[in-house]
Design an enzyme around this catalytic site. Structure first.
Site, mmCIF file in Angstrom:
data_model
loop_
_atom_site.group_PDB
_atom_site.id
_atom_site.type_symbol
_atom_site.label_atom_id
_atom_site.label_comp_id
_atom_site.label_asym_id
_atom_site.label_seq_id
_atom_site.Cartn_x
_atom_site.Cartn_y
_atom_site.Cartn_z
ATOM 1 N N ASN A 17 -16.870 27.833 -23.269
ATOM 2 C CA ASN A 17 -17.541 26.703 -22.627
ATOM 3 C C ASN A 17 -17.365 26.717 -21.099
ATOM 4 O OD1 ASN A 17 -18.410 25.619 -25.098
ATOM 5 N ND2 ASN A 17 -16.416 24.646 -25.418
ATOM 6 N N LYS A 52 -16.917 29.955 -29.400
ATOM 7 C CA LYS A 52 -17.291 29.226 -28.196
ATOM 8 C C LYS A 52 -16.579 29.686 -26.931
ATOM 9 C CE LYS A 52 -19.105 25.327 -28.192
ATOM 10 N NZ LYS A 52 -20.392 24.924 -27.650
ATOM 11 N N LYS A 90 -8.163 3.655 1.809
ATOM 12 C CA LYS A 90 -7.424 4.917 1.620
ATOM 13 C C LYS A 90 -7.566 5.529 0.244
ATOM 14 C CE LYS A 90 -4.584 3.165 5.072
ATOM 15 N NZ LYS A 90 -5.220 1.845 4.826
ATOM 16 N N SER A 115 0.822 -1.215 0.000
ATOM 17 C CA SER A 115 0.000 0.000 0.000
ATOM 18 C C SER A 115 0.853 1.261 0.000
ATOM 19 C CB SER A 115 -0.935 0.004 1.212
ATOM 20 O OG SER A 115 -0.200 -0.137 2.415
ATOM 21 N N TYR A 156 -9.744 -6.415 12.612
ATOM 22 C CA TYR A 156 -9.116 -5.967 11.375
ATOM 23 C C TYR A 156 -9.070 -7.068 10.327
ATOM 24 C CZ TYR A 156 -5.610 -4.176 8.109
ATOM 25 O OH TYR A 156 -4.958 -3.764 6.978
ATOM 26 N N SER A 200 -13.044 26.598 -27.926
ATOM 27 C CA SER A 200 -13.092 25.428 -28.800
ATOM 28 C C SER A 200 -11.987 25.543 -29.823
ATOM 29 C CB SER A 200 -14.456 25.369 -29.499
ATOM 30 O OG SER A 200 -14.360 24.599 -30.684
ATOM 31 N N GLU A 241 -18.901 21.953 -15.712
ATOM 32 C CA GLU A 241 -19.163 20.592 -16.196
ATOM 33 C C GLU A 241 -18.298 19.570 -15.468
ATOM 34 O OE1 GLU A 241 -18.590 22.429 -20.300
ATOM 35 O OE2 GLU A 241 -19.551 20.522 -20.753
ATOM 36 N N THR A 281 -40.056 26.035 -11.213
ATOM 37 C CA THR A 281 -40.332 24.678 -10.744
ATOM 38 C C THR A 281 -40.480 23.861 -12.022
ATOM 39 O OG1 THR A 281 -42.736 25.007 -10.693
ATOM 40 C CG2 THR A 281 -41.552 25.458 -8.650
ATOM 41 N N HIS A 282 -40.022 22.640 -12.019
ATOM 42 C CA HIS A 282 -40.014 21.817 -13.243
ATOM 43 C C HIS A 282 -39.201 22.481 -14.359
ATOM 44 C CE1 HIS A 282 -43.587 19.777 -11.428
ATOM 45 N NE2 HIS A 282 -43.856 21.012 -11.054
#
Ligand code: ARG
Length: 459
Positions: free
Chosen positions: A286, A284, A326, A24, A318, A278, A291, A156-157
């Site tokens: 972005n 563009k 981890k 590890s 254990y 872009s 995102e 809403t929606h």
């Protein structure tokens, strides 16, 4: 060659594949500082209780500082054969101080050692997330204060519902992140019990002083049950669960920023510093940071599920399975910190397009509820009837291709003869938001009071 830690019982060394699956060190070296802090506290306690000599303990404590500076200076040779950070540190300590290093592991096991190191690491992360959440909340407060009077559509929606203020929308996120903060603090309070001294699983016959080590490492008390202490990973799960909920909030907000910055909405302009272009389309800009926040959240949810799955079938105490805790936590911690910082930067830099927000606030018959409320208040109409009358007026406006305030009084009176000129006052978006003075409502005065309250809390 047989192992220097347990070679006595072994005739042969491990297969290369065994070493690969077992080691590890590749990731747990991130706990070097915590491991050394834990060992130094343990060494001091061993001397205070007379289990080792003062001179041996001093040699250990000094030597451990040397090891730490080697690691921090990038001069340390990590060895996969030595499996993990605990044995890498101890082996190096032996190189440096010789025989006394072999006494450090008295009354302790790697099981309580790793539980202690990992708790210290997670505790630091909880504190880091705490700070990052507060920074994000402060950035939101700046936006809220600037735009306490700016009107925008409330949805809403994702359909226009009623006008709200920009400040109110920003403060909604402050409330969400405040709950995330309280989950983080709650987890920290609960986790702060020290596993060190639980040894392998049953405690130890040496006269150790667990209060002393717990105290030295900033824990509130030693964990009360040695079996539980070495096999508890709830603290890591609570961190992942709290981080997951916070990540979900970040993702919702990122989604809104993606929508708001689109050409169709144009509610906000994100700064160049948090956008990309872009390679083919010159026009563009972005919202990549938003995102990526939205996307990285999946790793945090994944880590939570992964560790829950690792733990769910383990008998006490254990098992080596726990070594898989981890990487999940490290990855989730790195990504929640990155997402919080990116969101803070985007929020600080973004500029709202106040005219577009206002124009959008009045579209989609957003003050229809205000009209219905006026019918109730002024004409004493039952709300259900007022709803029906307003619905007819909306249908009329829709047919004419105009908004509610564009209907004439005659149009209105053709639906209900008692409607009067002053109805037009409630059809304006500023009047609409100003009227929503109920506690928690969008009226600028209410929102300002919340901003003041939060500024005091975060001061
Ligand atoms: N590398 C191990 C872990 O991360 C340390 C504890 C190993 N203990 C043991 N008995 N094999 O969990």
């Amino acid at each position: 060659t047989s192992n220097q830690m347990w070679g006595g019982r072994f005739a042969a060394g491990p297969d290369a594949i065994m070493e690969a699956i077992n080691a590890s060190i590749g990731f747990d070296k991130r706990m070097a500082a915590q491991d050394i802090a834990g060992s130094r506290a343990h060494a001091a306690m061993l001397a205070a209780t007379g289990i080792v000599s003062d001179s041996d303990a001093s040699a250990m404590r000094e030597g451990l500082l040397t090891v730490l500076s080697e690691i921090e200076g990038g001069k340390f040779q990590f060895s996969t054969a030595l499996e993990d950070i605990h044995m890498n540190v101890e082996a190096r300590l032996k190189d440096i101080i010789g025989e006394p290093a072999g006494r450090l592991h008295t009354g302790r096991s790697r099981n309580d050692q790793v539980a202690t190191d990992f708790k210290l690491w997670v505790r630091d992360q909880l504190d880091a997330v705490d700070g990052a959440l507060q920074a994000l909340m402060r950035a939101l407060l700046v936006q809220a204060e600037a735009g306490a009077d700016w009107v925008m559509p409330g949805f809403t929606h994702l359909q226009v519902a009623q006008p709200v203020t920009w400040g109110h929308h920003m403060m909604a996120y402050v409330e969400m992140f405040a709950r995330d903060l309280s989950r983080i603090r709650d987890a920290r309070r609960r986790m702060n019990e020290c596993p060190l001294g639980a040894a392998a699983l049953a405690g130890t016959s040496f006269p150790i002083d667990r209060d002393m080590t717990a105290n030295a490492l900033g824990f509130d008390r030693p964990a009360a049950n040695s079996l539980d202490a070495v096999s508890d990973r709830d603290f890591a799960l609570e961190f992942l669960a709290a981080a997951s909920i916070c990540a979900m909030h970040l993702s919702r907000m990122a989604e809104e920023l993606v929508i708001w910055s689109s050409a169709q909405f144009r509610f906000v302009a994100l700064s160049d510093r948090f956008s990309t272009g872009s390679s083919i389309m010159p026009q563009k800009k972005n919202p990549d940071a938003a995102e990526l926040i939205r996307a990285k959240i999946g790793r945090i949810f994944g880590a939570n599920v992964a560790l829950m799955t690792v733990m769910k079938g383990l008998p006490m105490a254990y098992s080596k399975d726990m070594q898989e805790d981890k990487e999940q936590v490290f990855d989730a911690a790195d990504n929640i910190m990155l997402a919080l910082a990116a969101m803070e930067g985007m929020v600080r830099d973004m500029s709202a397009n106040v005219e577009n927000l206002e124009a959008a606030a009045g579209s989609g018959f957003s003050t229809a509820t205000d009209l219905a409320d006026w019918l109730v208040r002024v004409l004493d109409m039952p709300f259900r009837e007022a709803h029906h009358v307003t619905g007819s007026l909306v249908a009329m406006a829709e047919k004419k291709g105009c908004d509610l305030p564009d209907l004439s009084l005659e149009d209105m009176q053709s639906v209900h003869k008692n409607i009067r000129e002053d109805v037009f006052d409630v059809l304006g978006v500023h009047n609409s938001v100003a009227s929503r003075v109920s506690y928690g409502g969008t009226a600028p005065a209410r929102v300002r009071a919340q901003i003041t309250r939060w500024k005091e809390i975060l001061a």
